[in-house]
Motif scaffolding. Structure first.
Motif, mmCIF file in Angstrom:
data_model
loop_
_atom_site.group_PDB
_atom_site.id
_atom_site.type_symbol
_atom_site.label_atom_id
_atom_site.label_comp_id
_atom_site.label_asym_id
_atom_site.label_seq_id
_atom_site.Cartn_x
_atom_site.Cartn_y
_atom_site.Cartn_z
ATOM 1 N N THR A 98 -23.315 -10.022 127.733
ATOM 2 C CA THR A 98 -22.988 -9.724 126.329
ATOM 3 C C THR A 98 -23.938 -8.618 125.852
ATOM 4 O O THR A 98 -24.484 -7.877 126.652
ATOM 5 C CB THR A 98 -23.099 -10.993 125.467
ATOM 6 O OG1 THR A 98 -24.391 -11.553 125.699
ATOM 7 C CG2 THR A 98 -22.035 -11.996 125.840
ATOM 8 N N GLY A 99 -24.122 -8.498 124.538
ATOM 9 C CA GLY A 99 -24.892 -7.376 124.011
ATOM 10 C C GLY A 99 -23.931 -6.235 123.717
ATOM 11 O O GLY A 99 -22.759 -6.268 124.124
ATOM 12 N N THR A 113 -24.114 -3.101 124.763
ATOM 13 C CA THR A 113 -23.967 -2.089 125.809
ATOM 14 C C THR A 113 -22.680 -2.241 126.646
ATOM 15 O O THR A 113 -22.009 -1.236 126.891
ATOM 16 C CB THR A 113 -25.208 -2.079 126.722
ATOM 17 O OG1 THR A 113 -26.370 -2.092 125.894
ATOM 18 C CG2 THR A 113 -25.229 -0.838 127.602
ATOM 19 N N PRO A 114 -22.306 -3.451 127.096
ATOM 20 C CA PRO A 114 -21.105 -3.520 127.952
ATOM 21 C C PRO A 114 -19.769 -3.467 127.209
ATOM 22 O O PRO A 114 -18.718 -3.496 127.849
ATOM 23 C CB PRO A 114 -21.270 -4.858 128.684
ATOM 24 C CG PRO A 114 -22.197 -5.666 127.862
ATOM 25 C CD PRO A 114 -22.994 -4.746 127.010
ATOM 26 N N ASP A 153 -25.559 -15.886 129.710
ATOM 27 C CA ASP A 153 -26.393 -16.648 128.775
ATOM 28 C C ASP A 153 -25.648 -17.037 127.504
ATOM 29 O O ASP A 153 -24.536 -16.583 127.262
ATOM 30 C CB ASP A 153 -27.667 -15.842 128.428
ATOM 31 C CG ASP A 153 -27.368 -14.393 128.088
ATOM 32 O OD1 ASP A 153 -26.207 -14.067 127.771
ATOM 33 O OD2 ASP A 153 -28.292 -13.574 128.138
ATOM 34 N N TYR A 204 -21.967 -16.223 122.127
ATOM 35 C CA TYR A 204 -21.562 -15.308 123.196
ATOM 36 C C TYR A 204 -20.169 -15.683 123.713
ATOM 37 O O TYR A 204 -19.433 -14.838 124.230
ATOM 38 C CB TYR A 204 -22.600 -15.306 124.313
ATOM 39 C CG TYR A 204 -23.859 -14.524 123.954
ATOM 40 C CD1 TYR A 204 -23.897 -13.667 122.872
ATOM 41 C CD2 TYR A 204 -25.006 -14.638 124.730
ATOM 42 C CE1 TYR A 204 -25.034 -12.944 122.554
ATOM 43 C CE2 TYR A 204 -26.160 -13.913 124.423
ATOM 44 C CZ TYR A 204 -26.161 -13.069 123.329
ATOM 45 O OH TYR A 204 -27.291 -12.351 123.029
ATOM 46 N N GLY A 214 -26.960 -6.040 131.051
ATOM 47 C CA GLY A 214 -27.555 -5.135 130.087
ATOM 48 C C GLY A 214 -29.062 -5.195 130.310
ATOM 49 O O GLY A 214 -29.540 -5.762 131.305
ATOM 50 N N GLY A 216 -32.824 -5.776 128.086
ATOM 51 C CA GLY A 216 -33.567 -5.942 126.840
ATOM 52 C C GLY A 216 -34.599 -4.823 126.708
ATOM 53 O O GLY A 216 -35.039 -4.257 127.720
ATOM 54 N N HIS A 263 -35.969 -7.528 129.702
ATOM 55 C CA HIS A 263 -35.307 -8.785 130.103
ATOM 56 C C HIS A 263 -33.911 -8.539 130.649
ATOM 57 O O HIS A 263 -33.238 -7.570 130.298
ATOM 58 C CB HIS A 263 -35.341 -9.841 128.990
ATOM 59 C CG HIS A 263 -34.391 -9.661 127.855
ATOM 60 N ND1 HIS A 263 -34.730 -9.926 126.545
ATOM 61 C CD2 HIS A 263 -33.098 -9.284 127.799
ATOM 62 C CE1 HIS A 263 -33.691 -9.722 125.758
ATOM 63 N NE2 HIS A 263 -32.700 -9.324 126.489
ATOM 64 N N GLY A 288 -30.307 -10.911 131.303
ATOM 65 C CA GLY A 288 -29.843 -12.166 130.723
ATOM 66 C C GLY A 288 -30.806 -12.439 129.580
ATOM 67 O O GLY A 288 -31.082 -11.569 128.760
ATOM 68 N N PHE A 289 -31.331 -13.661 129.538
ATOM 69 C CA PHE A 289 -32.427 -13.926 128.588
ATOM 70 C C PHE A 289 -33.688 -14.283 129.367
ATOM 71 O O PHE A 289 -34.511 -15.076 128.905
ATOM 72 C CB PHE A 289 -32.056 -15.039 127.618
ATOM 73 C CG PHE A 289 -31.424 -14.564 126.328
ATOM 74 C CD1 PHE A 289 -31.985 -13.536 125.579
ATOM 75 C CD2 PHE A 289 -30.263 -15.161 125.838
ATOM 76 C CE1 PHE A 289 -31.406 -13.110 124.382
ATOM 77 C CE2 PHE A 289 -29.686 -14.748 124.646
ATOM 78 C CZ PHE A 289 -30.266 -13.713 123.923
ATOM 79 N N THR A 298 -37.359 -9.919 121.323
ATOM 80 C CA THR A 298 -35.912 -10.153 121.487
ATOM 81 C C THR A 298 -35.295 -10.603 120.165
ATOM 82 O O THR A 298 -34.213 -10.148 119.779
ATOM 83 C CB THR A 298 -35.677 -11.204 122.600
ATOM 84 O OG1 THR A 298 -36.163 -10.656 123.830
ATOM 85 C CG2 THR A 298 -34.220 -11.574 122.746
ATOM 86 N N ASN A 328 -32.400 -8.543 118.252
ATOM 87 C CA ASN A 328 -31.079 -9.128 118.032
ATOM 88 C C ASN A 328 -30.803 -9.425 116.550
ATOM 89 O O ASN A 328 -29.670 -9.736 116.195
ATOM 90 C CB ASN A 328 -30.907 -10.389 118.895
ATOM 91 C CG ASN A 328 -30.818 -10.022 120.379
ATOM 92 O OD1 ASN A 328 -30.865 -8.854 120.736
ATOM 93 N ND2 ASN A 328 -30.691 -11.012 121.238
ATOM 94 N N ARG A 381 -30.421 -7.451 114.224
ATOM 95 C CA ARG A 381 -29.441 -6.509 113.661
ATOM 96 C C ARG A 381 -28.019 -7.078 113.695
ATOM 97 O O ARG A 381 -27.154 -6.629 112.956
ATOM 98 C CB ARG A 381 -29.501 -5.163 114.392
ATOM 99 C CG ARG A 381 -28.961 -5.202 115.805
ATOM 100 C CD ARG A 381 -29.211 -3.888 116.554
ATOM 101 N NE ARG A 381 -28.378 -3.769 117.734
ATOM 102 C CZ ARG A 381 -28.607 -4.402 118.885
ATOM 103 N NH1 ARG A 381 -29.659 -5.185 119.013
ATOM 104 N NH2 ARG A 381 -27.792 -4.233 119.916
#
Ligand code: GLP
Length: 240
Positions: A36-37, A39-40, A67, A80, A131, A133, A137, A139-140, A160, A164, A166
């Motif tokens: 997730t995030g 970027t992808p 995650d 997620y 992605g 971090g 990082h 995942g997490f 982190t 996150n 935002r």
């Protein structure tokens, strides 16, 4: 480790998607490790386009996500699980029963980690998308996570949580804990594609590639993988 520097985010997304599309053309029942995030998201859009054009099908595909936040139900827009539906699953012919994401609202989180780990031993990723971090990082798996870690519960680092925030209305709404696939389970993937975009990833990209293998930067472990590709844009590659 292979490093590709794309001209921009769109090109980065296309290069990443083409690797996944190439796999799906030859292996209809591939296992995709998903991230997730923000970027992808572009890569997922390219996969949706390829599906709409009849180039790929997800009918037999299985997915395992990296995650999930703890304490957020999967119907919640910040989960997620919701992210994956809204950015990919709802737009392709995937069977939701074949999609797997840790359950961050399970009654017994330790058991959930053990069960997810067991699932991963039977569901090895043909490609794992990652992605990055800003603290390195994956995942997490925060800095100093053991390289032999399996799926586990993590307390998110302040960096982190700040990064996150935002995506939430306020910083104190960001969950403090998550369940993440462990580093050894990420490394078990047959192929790994790490995507990083933007200037705020430049230091983590530099540390991952030039800092030597060091638990301080979890992504640095990827240089030990036999088939890992970093797909960067000019900004994230700017310190190399
Ligand atoms: C979260 C996710 C990571 C992701 C990272 C970067 O922390 N758990 O898997 O790589 O965010 O997110 P973004 O792509 O939005 O910068």
């Amino acid at each position: 480790m292979k490093i590709i520097v794309a001209d921009n985010y769109n090109a980065l997304s296309q290069i990443g998607a083409d690797l996944v599309i190439g796999l799906l053309k030859t292996k209809k029942n591939a296992v995709l490790g998903l991230a997730t995030g923000t970027t992808p998201i572009g890569l997922y859009q390219k996969l949706i386009e390829a599906y709409k054009q009849g180039i790929v099908s997800f009918k037999q595909v299985k997915t395992v996500n990296l995650d999930e936040y703890v304490g957020i139900e999967k119907q919640n827009e910040q989960s997620y699980a919701y992210f994956m539906r809204k950015n990919l699953f709802d737009y392709v012919d995937i069977d939701l029963n074949n999609t797997h994401i840790p359950n961050g609202s399970a009654q017994n989180l330790q058991k959930e980690c053990i069960d997810y780990s067991l699932l991963l031993t039977k569901t090895r990723q043909d490609i794992q998308i990652l992605g990055l971090g800003s603290n390195g990082h994956i995942g997490f798996n925060e800095p100093f996570t053991a390289f032999d870690s399996k799926t586990h519960l993590v307390k998110l680092s302040q960096q982190t949580i700040n990064d996150n925030a935002r995506l939430f209305e306020s910083k104190n709404q960001v969950p403090t804990h998550a369940i993440t696939m462990g580093i050894s389970e990420i490394m078990a993937a047959k192929r790994i594609i790490l995507l990083a975009s933007g200037k705020n990833k430049a230091k983590a990209v530099y540390d991952a590639i030039n800092g030597g293998v060091n638990a301080k930067c979890p992504a640095s472990v990827l240089s030990l993988h036999s088939n890992c590709t970093f797909i960067l844009d000019r900004e994230s590659a700017s310190m190399l």
